[in-house]
Design an enzyme around this catalytic site. Structure first.
Site, PDB file in Angstrom:
ATOM      1  N   GLY A  91     -20.895 -13.311 -19.979  1.00  0.00           N
ATOM      2  CA  GLY A  91     -20.450 -12.270 -20.901  1.00  0.00           C
ATOM      3  C   GLY A  91     -19.028 -12.422 -21.420  1.00  0.00           C
ATOM      4  O   GLY A  91     -18.389 -11.431 -21.780  1.00  0.00           O
ATOM      5  N   HIS A 108     -24.127 -19.706 -31.457  1.00  0.00           N
ATOM      6  CA  HIS A 108     -24.649 -20.929 -30.850  1.00  0.00           C
ATOM      7  C   HIS A 108     -23.484 -21.906 -30.665  1.00  0.00           C
ATOM      8  O   HIS A 108     -22.670 -22.061 -31.564  1.00  0.00           O
ATOM      9  CB  HIS A 108     -25.725 -21.537 -31.763  1.00  0.00           C
ATOM     10  CG  HIS A 108     -26.407 -22.713 -31.160  1.00  0.00           C
ATOM     11  ND1 HIS A 108     -27.404 -22.583 -30.216  1.00  0.00           N
ATOM     12  CD2 HIS A 108     -26.199 -24.035 -31.315  1.00  0.00           C
ATOM     13  CE1 HIS A 108     -27.799 -23.793 -29.836  1.00  0.00           C
ATOM     14  NE2 HIS A 108     -27.085 -24.689 -30.491  1.00  0.00           N
ATOM     15  N   LYS A 132     -33.211 -15.106 -24.267  1.00  0.00           N
ATOM     16  CA  LYS A 132     -34.626 -14.780 -24.479  1.00  0.00           C
ATOM     17  C   LYS A 132     -34.870 -14.613 -25.966  1.00  0.00           C
ATOM     18  O   LYS A 132     -33.969 -14.248 -26.718  1.00  0.00           O
ATOM     19  CB  LYS A 132     -34.973 -13.455 -23.776  1.00  0.00           C
ATOM     20  CG  LYS A 132     -34.791 -13.496 -22.293  1.00  0.00           C
ATOM     21  CD  LYS A 132     -35.982 -14.132 -21.656  1.00  0.00           C
ATOM     22  CE  LYS A 132     -35.786 -14.274 -20.162  1.00  0.00           C
ATOM     23  NZ  LYS A 132     -36.819 -15.056 -19.520  1.00  0.00           N
ATOM     24  N   ASN A 171     -18.193 -13.760 -24.297  1.00  0.00           N
ATOM     25  CA  ASN A 171     -18.214 -13.351 -25.718  1.00  0.00           C
ATOM     26  C   ASN A 171     -18.235 -11.830 -25.830  1.00  0.00           C
ATOM     27  O   ASN A 171     -17.552 -11.252 -26.664  1.00  0.00           O
ATOM     28  CB  ASN A 171     -19.417 -13.960 -26.451  1.00  0.00           C
ATOM     29  CG  ASN A 171     -19.119 -15.358 -26.955  1.00  0.00           C
ATOM     30  OD1 ASN A 171     -18.347 -15.538 -27.898  1.00  0.00           O
ATOM     31  ND2 ASN A 171     -19.704 -16.354 -26.311  1.00  0.00           N
ATOM     32  N   GLU A 183     -15.535 -19.705 -29.981  1.00  0.00           N
ATOM     33  CA  GLU A 183     -16.520 -18.618 -30.112  1.00  0.00           C
ATOM     34  C   GLU A 183     -15.851 -17.248 -30.026  1.00  0.00           C
ATOM     35  O   GLU A 183     -16.201 -16.323 -30.750  1.00  0.00           O
ATOM     36  CB  GLU A 183     -17.584 -18.718 -29.009  1.00  0.00           C
ATOM     37  CG  GLU A 183     -18.480 -19.933 -29.131  1.00  0.00           C
ATOM     38  CD  GLU A 183     -19.529 -19.960 -28.028  1.00  0.00           C
ATOM     39  OE1 GLU A 183     -20.119 -18.913 -27.727  1.00  0.00           O
ATOM     40  OE2 GLU A 183     -19.755 -21.048 -27.456  1.00  0.00           O
ATOM     41  N   ASN A 208     -26.567 -14.133 -33.859  1.00  0.00           N
ATOM     42  CA  ASN A 208     -26.482 -14.904 -32.620  1.00  0.00           C
ATOM     43  C   ASN A 208     -25.317 -15.875 -32.744  1.00  0.00           C
ATOM     44  O   ASN A 208     -24.951 -16.260 -33.847  1.00  0.00           O
ATOM     45  CB  ASN A 208     -27.780 -15.695 -32.421  1.00  0.00           C
ATOM     46  CG  ASN A 208     -27.759 -16.540 -31.160  1.00  0.00           C
ATOM     47  OD1 ASN A 208     -27.339 -16.071 -30.090  1.00  0.00           O
ATOM     48  ND2 ASN A 208     -28.194 -17.790 -31.259  1.00  0.00           N
TER      49      ASN A 208
HETATM   50  C1  GAR Z   1     -21.998 -19.223 -25.167  1.00  0.00           C
HETATM   51  O1  GAR Z   1     -21.436 -20.512 -25.212  1.00  0.00           O
HETATM   52  C2  GAR Z   1     -23.050 -19.074 -26.252  1.00  0.00           C
HETATM   53  O2  GAR Z   1     -22.735 -19.758 -27.434  1.00  0.00           O
HETATM   54  C3  GAR Z   1     -24.252 -19.695 -25.592  1.00  0.00           C
HETATM   55  O3  GAR Z   1     -24.201 -19.216 -24.267  1.00  0.00           O
HETATM   56  C4  GAR Z   1     -22.825 -19.036 -23.891  1.00  0.00           C
HETATM   57  C5  GAR Z   1     -22.692 -17.649 -23.329  1.00  0.00           C
HETATM   58  O4  GAR Z   1     -21.425 -17.461 -22.771  1.00  0.00           O
HETATM   59  N1  GAR Z   1     -25.470 -19.307 -26.266  1.00  0.00           N
HETATM   60  C6  GAR Z   1     -26.479 -20.149 -26.469  1.00  0.00           C
HETATM   61  O5  GAR Z   1     -26.496 -21.288 -26.045  1.00  0.00           O
HETATM   62  C7  GAR Z   1     -27.624 -19.566 -27.277  1.00  0.00           C
HETATM   63  N2  GAR Z   1     -28.477 -20.609 -27.758  1.00  0.00           N
HETATM   64  P1  GAR Z   1     -20.890 -16.017 -22.374  1.00  0.00           P
HETATM   65  O6  GAR Z   1     -21.987 -15.352 -21.530  1.00  0.00           O
HETATM   66  O7  GAR Z   1     -19.664 -16.297 -21.570  1.00  0.00           O
HETATM   67  O8  GAR Z   1     -20.610 -15.278 -23.639  1.00  0.00           O
END
Ligand code: GAR
Length: 220
Positions: free
Chosen positions: A26, A123, A105, A28, A193, A121
């Site tokens: 979490g 990525h 999911k 982000n 991000e 989303n």
């Molecule tokens: C992030 O790097 C996000 O871009 C990726 O999961 C991580 C979550 O980090 N998402 C994907 O790969 C979706 N296809 P966080 O829980 O620390 O925000």
């Protein structure tokens, strides 16, 4: 431009409301919470939904005083019921934009239909490269390093029925250094991000995103 919210029943203008879905640590979500709390992002997080009851994301939401709700195959064994519960929870909290922040999911048809063109989303690569089924988290960075690519980055895109195929809102590129490992690359992309996602959400909150089919226009 002033933030565009929805009129609530009291007649006051409500703040643009985000519903965040997250599976993991979490960070982000935290970047978004920090920016809404300090007023740098004209929005509020109205609800956080997690499919993992012990995730860092739900802990962060509770710490910030945001409703943190666990909805998963455990709480709703039937996929249709889970989909409807997610859609209904977002609606109940008056969510204007659904924000997938490390949510691993696929969303169901009820949620997609109720919030069409209002689901984003992030990525951790430059889509359409290194996207699609099975491409998430560390796997993405492993694939980038393995491929010898010299650039990577992050992409914010609209969510449709498939994995990572919706129209792109914003992208930011970074150099892949010759000695980068998947871990070192992941750390640098994640820092990107944390800036890029709030920036994209701000565009929505300010009513500056116009969507026409697969075409996305950013208004001044
Ligand atoms: C992030 O790097 C996000 O871009 C990726 O999961 C991580 C979550 O980090 N998402 C994907 O790969 C979706 N296809 P966080 O829980 O620390 O925000």
């Amino acid at each position: 431009m002033s933030p565009r919210g929805i009129a609530n029943p009291s007649g006051r203008h409500a703040v643009y409301c985000l519903g965040v879905l997250a599976s993991g640590g979490g960070t982000n979500l935290q970047a978004i919470l920090d920016r809404t709390a300090s007023g740098r992002l004209p929005a509020r997080v109205g609800v956080v939904i997690g499919n993992n009851s012990r995730s860092g994301a739900l802990v962060r939401a509770r710490r910030a005083g945001v409703p943190a709700i666990h909805l998963s195959g455990r709480t709703h064994p039937q996929p249709g019921a889970l989909d409807r519960a997610i859609a209904e929870t977002l609606r109940f909290h008056g969510v204007n934009l659904v924000v997938l922040a490390g949510y691993m999911k696929k969303l169901g048809p009820a949620t997609l239909a109720m919030h069409r063109n209002r689901i984003v989303n992030i990525h951790p690569a430059l889509l359409p490269a290194f996207g699609g089924r099975g491409m998430y988290g560390d796997r993405v960075h492993e694939a980038v390093v393995q491929s010898g690519a010299q650039v990577s980055g992050a992409t914010v895109h609209l969510v449709d029925e498939e994995y990572d195929t919706g129209p792109i809102i914003l992208q930011r590129r970074i150099r892949v250094a010759p000695d980068d490992t998947p871990d070192s690359l992941a750390r640098r992309v994640l820092a990107v991000e944390h800036e890029l996602y709030p920036e994209a959400i701000r565009l929505f909150a300010e009513g500056r995103i116009r969507i026409d089919g697969r075409k996305v226009e950013i208004l001044d």
